[in-house]
Motif scaffolding. Structure first.
Motif, PDB file in Angstrom:
ATOM      1  N   ALA A 108      17.857  34.149   1.583  1.00  0.00           N
ATOM      2  CA  ALA A 108      17.563  35.403   1.069  1.00  0.00           C
ATOM      3  C   ALA A 108      16.047  35.598   1.024  1.00  0.00           C
ATOM      4  CB  ALA A 108      18.142  35.661  -0.023  1.00  0.00           C
ATOM      5  N   GLY A 109      15.118  34.621   1.098  1.00  0.00           N
ATOM      6  CA  GLY A 109      13.682  34.673   1.013  1.00  0.00           C
ATOM      7  C   GLY A 109      13.375  34.348  -0.523  1.00  0.00           C
ATOM      8  N   TYR A 110      13.966  33.834  -1.422  1.00  0.00           N
ATOM      9  CA  TYR A 110      13.642  33.491  -2.460  1.00  0.00           C
ATOM     10  C   TYR A 110      13.358  31.890  -2.588  1.00  0.00           C
ATOM     11  CZ  TYR A 110      15.716  38.010  -3.837  1.00  0.00           C
ATOM     12  OH  TYR A 110      15.869  39.229  -3.773  1.00  0.00           O
ATOM     13  N   ARG A 111      12.046  31.491  -2.769  1.00  0.00           N
ATOM     14  CA  ARG A 111      11.676  30.207  -2.271  1.00  0.00           C
ATOM     15  C   ARG A 111      10.986  29.388  -3.341  1.00  0.00           C
ATOM     16  NH1 ARG A 111       9.644  30.446   3.943  1.00  0.00           N
ATOM     17  NH2 ARG A 111      11.636  31.354   4.711  1.00  0.00           N
ATOM     18  N   GLY A 112      10.841  30.009  -4.700  1.00  0.00           N
ATOM     19  CA  GLY A 112      10.257  29.536  -5.849  1.00  0.00           C
ATOM     20  C   GLY A 112      11.120  28.300  -6.432  1.00  0.00           C
ATOM     21  N   ASP A 178      21.986  38.569   4.840  1.00  0.00           N
ATOM     22  CA  ASP A 178      22.488  39.526   5.980  1.00  0.00           C
ATOM     23  C   ASP A 178      21.263  40.123   6.576  1.00  0.00           C
ATOM     24  OD1 ASP A 178      25.122  38.428   5.583  1.00  0.00           O
ATOM     25  OD2 ASP A 178      25.723  40.371   4.488  1.00  0.00           O
ATOM     26  N   ALA A 179      20.469  40.767   5.726  1.00  0.00           N
ATOM     27  CA  ALA A 179      19.449  41.514   6.442  1.00  0.00           C
ATOM     28  C   ALA A 179      18.495  40.547   7.125  1.00  0.00           C
ATOM     29  CB  ALA A 179      18.950  42.731   5.266  1.00  0.00           C
ATOM     30  N   ARG A 180      18.025  39.618   6.531  1.00  0.00           N
ATOM     31  CA  ARG A 180      16.857  38.598   7.110  1.00  0.00           C
ATOM     32  C   ARG A 180      17.535  37.884   8.108  1.00  0.00           C
ATOM     33  NH1 ARG A 180      12.676  36.544   4.072  1.00  0.00           N
ATOM     34  NH2 ARG A 180      13.179  34.492   5.029  1.00  0.00           N
ATOM     35  N   TYR A 220       8.379  41.872  12.299  1.00  0.00           N
ATOM     36  CA  TYR A 220       9.622  40.889  11.743  1.00  0.00           C
ATOM     37  C   TYR A 220       8.664  40.171  10.837  1.00  0.00           C
ATOM     38  CZ  TYR A 220      11.694  42.328  16.195  1.00  0.00           C
ATOM     39  OH  TYR A 220      12.261  43.102  17.144  1.00  0.00           O
ATOM     40  N   PRO A 221       8.822  40.619   9.589  1.00  0.00           N
ATOM     41  CA  PRO A 221       7.875  39.672   8.522  1.00  0.00           C
ATOM     42  C   PRO A 221       8.785  38.550   8.083  1.00  0.00           C
ATOM     43  CG  PRO A 221       9.184  41.914   7.635  1.00  0.00           C
ATOM     44  CD  PRO A 221       9.038  41.953   8.942  1.00  0.00           C
ATOM     45  N   ALA A 222      10.313  38.518   8.159  1.00  0.00           N
ATOM     46  CA  ALA A 222      11.170  37.362   7.677  1.00  0.00           C
ATOM     47  C   ALA A 222      10.831  36.453   8.729  1.00  0.00           C
ATOM     48  CB  ALA A 222      12.451  37.682   7.531  1.00  0.00           C
TER      49      ALA A 222
END
Length: 337
Positions: A108-112, A178-180, A220-222
């Motif tokens: 989902a883009g959360y990599r902390g 889903d969006a990424r 496409y930033p992701a």
């Protein structure tokens, strides 16, 4: 025992506000039961190591102080986490569940480093906050109206928002995944074309990945973020096959996994990377065209229901309505004769 029977029993025992009082009491008991786990803080591994070294006497005092300062500096540079003392309550205890949660949030883009802890904290805070709001709503409604809420409706008004608050963050993360995934799937053929141009221009695969990540940052930033992560990991000295496999796991796209397999095999067998990229990029373009054609072929089927609902009834009214009106008038005239 049904819910209505339970609410009726509580109403007979404690009055009209009996179910509300019981639900609020259960919430308070759960919070009090969770307090010891929330307040218990796991011992820092660096502190544990310093204590064991100090007990064994294997490190001189000056070196021990230097190690302590270095460990404190590392902890300070990593950034303080206000939820550290709640880690035992907010994070999964098994390594398998922790690994799956991290992979899911990374997709989902959360990599902390504390993404799992923050996710569960938001989930817990929303559930408790909406539960308290539900209790306040029921109390204010019953105080402002002569007829209080029914017991079943009161329980649903309290439990419903809490359940919604608990599952809303999970729904949000699933939508982000889903969006990424869709974005990376749509942008991957363009990325392969750019990577092929860079490799044929004389750049290495690592340099090409860096250039592609810069070029894709706007459209496409992701995908650009994933390529940038791959470039940084390769620069850090990690094994290239393991970095590419991690890229495939984070993306969750089958096309990326197939591309990673092709790149690893091309590196192992010494074949031309440019030729492999050219063939695979052509294959990805064909797949994207096939996906577009599939979506276009689904449109008539999806429009059939709307056509039947919004076109056929008005058409029948226009065509059959005058005949029905004339028949009704004739029947009325015959009945008056």
């Amino acid at each position: 025992m049904s819910l209505s029977a339970i609410t009726e029993t509580l109403t007979n025992m404690l009055g009209p506000m009996g179910p509300v009082i019981v639900v609020a009491g259960l919430g308070a008991v759960l919070i009090l039961a969770a307090l010891p786990a929330l307040l218990s803080k796991r011992e820092d591994p660096l502190d544990k190591l310093r204590k064991s070294v100090a007990a064994s006497g294997g490190v001189p005092g000056g070196a021990q102080q230097a190690a302590a300062k270095k460990g404190q500096k590392l902890r300070n540079t990593s950034g303080p986490d206000k939820l550290e003392k709640f880690a035992g309550f907010l994070e999964p205890q098994s390594k398998e569940e922790m690994s799956e949660s991290r992979k899911w949030l990374q997709k989902a883009g959360y990599r902390g480093p504390h993404a799992v802890r923050h996710f569960h904290a938001v989930q817990f805070a929303l559930a408790i906050g909406l539960l308290l709001l539900g209790v306040l709503y029921v109390l204010s409604y019953n105080a402002g109206h002569e007829v209080p809420l029914d017991s079943t409706k009161a329980v649903l008004a309290i439990i419903g928002p809490a359940v919604l608050g608990y599952y809303a963050p999970r729904r949000w993360v699933n939508q982000r995944v889903d969006a990424r995934t869709a974005e990376m799937q749509n942008g991957f053929p363009d990325a392969l074309d750019m990577l092929l141009v860079c490799v044929e221009a004389g750049q290495s695969l690592d340099q090409g990945i860096i250039r592609v990540s810069k070029e894709l940052a706007t459209s496409y930033p992701a995908l650009a973020e994933e390529f940038e992560t791959v470039a940084h990991e390769i620069k850090a000295g990690l094994d290239k096959p393991s970095v590419l496999r991690a890229f495939a796991d984070r993306s969750g796209v089958p096309d990326v996994a197939s591309f990673v397999t092709v790149m690893i095999q091309s590196q192992q067998f010494g074949t031309s990377i440019a030729e492999a990229l050219r063939l695979y990029a052509a294959d990805m373009r064909d797949k994207r065209i096939m996906r577009a054609e599939e979506a276009a072929n689904k449109i008539p089927t999806k429009m059939t229901l709307g056509t039947m609902l919004f076109t056929v009834p008005p058409l029948l009214i226009i065509l059959v309505g005058p005949s029905v009106h004339d028949m009704m008038e004739n029947f009325k005239a015959f009945s008056q004769m």
